[in-house]
Enzyme design. Structure first.
Site, PDB file in Angstrom:
ATOM      1  N   HIS A  50      -4.300  17.255 -61.677  1.00  0.00           N
ATOM      2  CA  HIS A  50      -3.037  17.722 -62.669  1.00  0.00           C
ATOM      3  C   HIS A  50      -4.423  18.951 -63.069  1.00  0.00           C
ATOM      4  O   HIS A  50      -4.957  18.426 -63.222  1.00  0.00           O
ATOM      5  CB  HIS A  50      -2.668  17.505 -63.181  1.00  0.00           C
ATOM      6  CG  HIS A  50      -3.225  16.239 -64.625  1.00  0.00           C
ATOM      7  ND1 HIS A  50      -3.117  15.433 -64.243  1.00  0.00           N
ATOM      8  CD2 HIS A  50      -2.941  17.180 -65.686  1.00  0.00           C
ATOM      9  CE1 HIS A  50      -3.777  14.623 -65.411  1.00  0.00           C
ATOM     10  NE2 HIS A  50      -3.409  16.388 -66.753  1.00  0.00           N
ATOM     11  N   ASP A  52      -4.035  20.854 -66.462  1.00  0.00           N
ATOM     12  CA  ASP A  52      -3.697  21.913 -67.691  1.00  0.00           C
ATOM     13  C   ASP A  52      -3.176  22.592 -67.975  1.00  0.00           C
ATOM     14  O   ASP A  52      -4.398  23.572 -67.286  1.00  0.00           O
ATOM     15  CB  ASP A  52      -4.659  20.800 -68.672  1.00  0.00           C
ATOM     16  CG  ASP A  52      -4.456  19.396 -69.107  1.00  0.00           C
ATOM     17  OD1 ASP A  52      -3.242  18.513 -68.463  1.00  0.00           O
ATOM     18  OD2 ASP A  52      -4.717  18.513 -69.951  1.00  0.00           O
ATOM     19  N   HIS A  56       0.434  22.794 -73.151  1.00  0.00           N
ATOM     20  CA  HIS A  56      -0.276  21.310 -72.819  1.00  0.00           C
ATOM     21  C   HIS A  56       0.013  21.142 -74.283  1.00  0.00           C
ATOM     22  O   HIS A  56       0.436  20.204 -75.287  1.00  0.00           O
ATOM     23  CB  HIS A  56      -1.514  20.181 -71.459  1.00  0.00           C
ATOM     24  CG  HIS A  56      -0.892  19.498 -72.087  1.00  0.00           C
ATOM     25  ND1 HIS A  56       0.039  18.436 -72.317  1.00  0.00           N
ATOM     26  CD2 HIS A  56      -1.916  18.476 -72.703  1.00  0.00           C
ATOM     27  CE1 HIS A  56      -0.124  17.149 -72.745  1.00  0.00           C
ATOM     28  NE2 HIS A  56      -1.656  17.550 -72.646  1.00  0.00           N
ATOM     29  N   HIS A 164      -9.992  19.536 -75.809  1.00  0.00           N
ATOM     30  CA  HIS A 164      -8.598  20.497 -75.122  1.00  0.00           C
ATOM     31  C   HIS A 164      -9.403  22.197 -75.956  1.00  0.00           C
ATOM     32  O   HIS A 164      -9.038  22.883 -75.031  1.00  0.00           O
ATOM     33  CB  HIS A 164      -7.692  19.805 -75.496  1.00  0.00           C
ATOM     34  CG  HIS A 164      -7.308  18.768 -74.544  1.00  0.00           C
ATOM     35  ND1 HIS A 164      -7.680  17.662 -74.765  1.00  0.00           N
ATOM     36  CD2 HIS A 164      -6.630  18.850 -72.629  1.00  0.00           C
ATOM     37  CE1 HIS A 164      -6.800  16.729 -72.971  1.00  0.00           C
ATOM     38  NE2 HIS A 164      -6.356  17.341 -72.277  1.00  0.00           N
ATOM     39  N   GLU A 176      -8.106  17.514 -64.702  1.00  0.00           N
ATOM     40  CA  GLU A 176      -7.873  15.984 -64.879  1.00  0.00           C
ATOM     41  C   GLU A 176      -8.045  15.198 -63.458  1.00  0.00           C
ATOM     42  O   GLU A 176      -6.872  15.069 -62.962  1.00  0.00           O
ATOM     43  CB  GLU A 176      -7.345  15.910 -66.233  1.00  0.00           C
ATOM     44  CG  GLU A 176      -7.460  16.490 -67.190  1.00  0.00           C
ATOM     45  CD  GLU A 176      -6.620  16.133 -68.842  1.00  0.00           C
ATOM     46  OE1 GLU A 176      -6.673  16.364 -70.215  1.00  0.00           O
ATOM     47  OE2 GLU A 176      -4.859  16.549 -68.702  1.00  0.00           O
TER      48      GLU A 176
HETATM   49 ZN    ZN Z   1      -3.245  16.712 -68.480  1.00  0.00          ZN
END
Ligand code: ZN
Length: 211
Positions: A50, A52, A56, A164, A176
Site C-alpha cells: 500500500h 501511505d 496517516h 514517517h 510499504e
Molecule cells: Zn502503512
C-alpha cells in the site's frame, strides 16, 4: 520485462498485530443461482502492499486521493540492503555512490531487505526500518518516493513514527509491504497506483516495475 512487486491479498495476508485482517465475502454466487459472482471486501487500508498518505500520521495531511500520479510513476532504483534494525545514513552513503546525481536520475528508491523473503501470510516484526536521519538525508538529496518491503518505515513498536514524519517533512511518498524477491538491483520504471479513496490514510496498490 515486468516485475509484479505486490503482496497478494487473502484472508491469511499478514497485518500489523491488532489491525483489521482481510476478509473476502461472497455476496452473490452463481453456484447458488445468482446471475454473477460478487464479493464484499473488508480490510485495513494498510494490509498488503500500500501507499501511505500524509493523513496517516497527520490529521490535516493530504489524503491518498490527493497524491500526485506524477510521483507514483517514473524512474526508480531497486537497492538491496542487508541491514537488521535501523538503516542509517552510513548504510545509504555506502550503497549509493554520488547520491545527489543518482537520486536526481531515479528519484524513487525501493529498498530490498530480508523482509522480501517473508511469506505474505507471515508476520515478522524483526524488519529493517529507517533511522529518521537517513530519511532526512534521502529527502535532502531530492528523493520523491521511498518503497520498503517491510510493513513500516518505523519499528513495529514505534508510536512517534519519526521516519514517517521525516519523510513527510521532505514530501517523500511512502510505499510499504512490497515484495522484491527475485528483482535484481538496478533502475526501472515504477508504476504504483493506490485506490482513489476520498481522504484515505492509505491506499492498497498494485505495484509493478518495468525494465
Ligand atoms: Zn502503512
Amino acid at each position: 520485462m515486468l516485475y509484479d512487486v505486490t503482496r497478494i491479498l487473502t484472508p491469511r495476508t499478514a497485518v500489523f498485530p491488532g489491525d483489521t485482517p482481510v476478509s473476502i465475502t461472497p455476496m452473490l454466487q452463481m453456484h447458488s443461482g445468482n446471475s454473477c459472482n460478487v464479493t464484499a471486501i473488508t480490510m485495513s487500508a494498510h494490509a498488503g502492499t500500500h501507499v501511505d498518505a500524509p493523513r496517516h500520521y497527520s490529521d490535516d495531511g493530504a489524503g491518498i486521493d490527493a497524491i500526485s500520479l506524477d510521483v507514483l510513476i517514473g524512474p526508480a532504483r531497486v537497492m538491496t540492503l542487508d541491514v537488521a534494525g535501523a538503516i542509517t545514513v552510513t548504510d545509504l552513503q555506502n550503497a549509493i555512490r554520488d547520491a545527489s546525481h543518482a537520486i536526481r536520475d531515479a528519484p524513487r528508491l525501493l529498498i530490498r531487505t530480508r523482509a522480501s523473503d517473508v511469506p505474505d501470510d507471515v508476520w515478522d516484526d524483526a524488519f529493517a526500518y529507517f533511522d529518521p536521519r537517513a530519511a532526512d538525508w534521502l529527502g535532502a538529496n531530492g528523493l520523491r518516493l521511498i518503497g520498503t518491503d517491510a510493513p513500516s518505515v518505523d519499528p513495529a513498536t514505534s508510536q512517534a513514527l519519526p521516519a514517517h514524519h521525516a519523510f513527510l517533512r521532505h514530501g517523500v511518498v511512502i510505499i510499504e509491504n512490497l515484495r522484491l524477491q527475485g528483482v535484481p538491483d538496478g533502475e526501472y520504471e515504477l508504476l504504483a497506483l493506490p485506490l482513489k479513496i476520498a481522504g484515505g490514510d492509505a491506499g492498497p496498490a498494485r505495484v509493478v516495475l518495468r525494465r
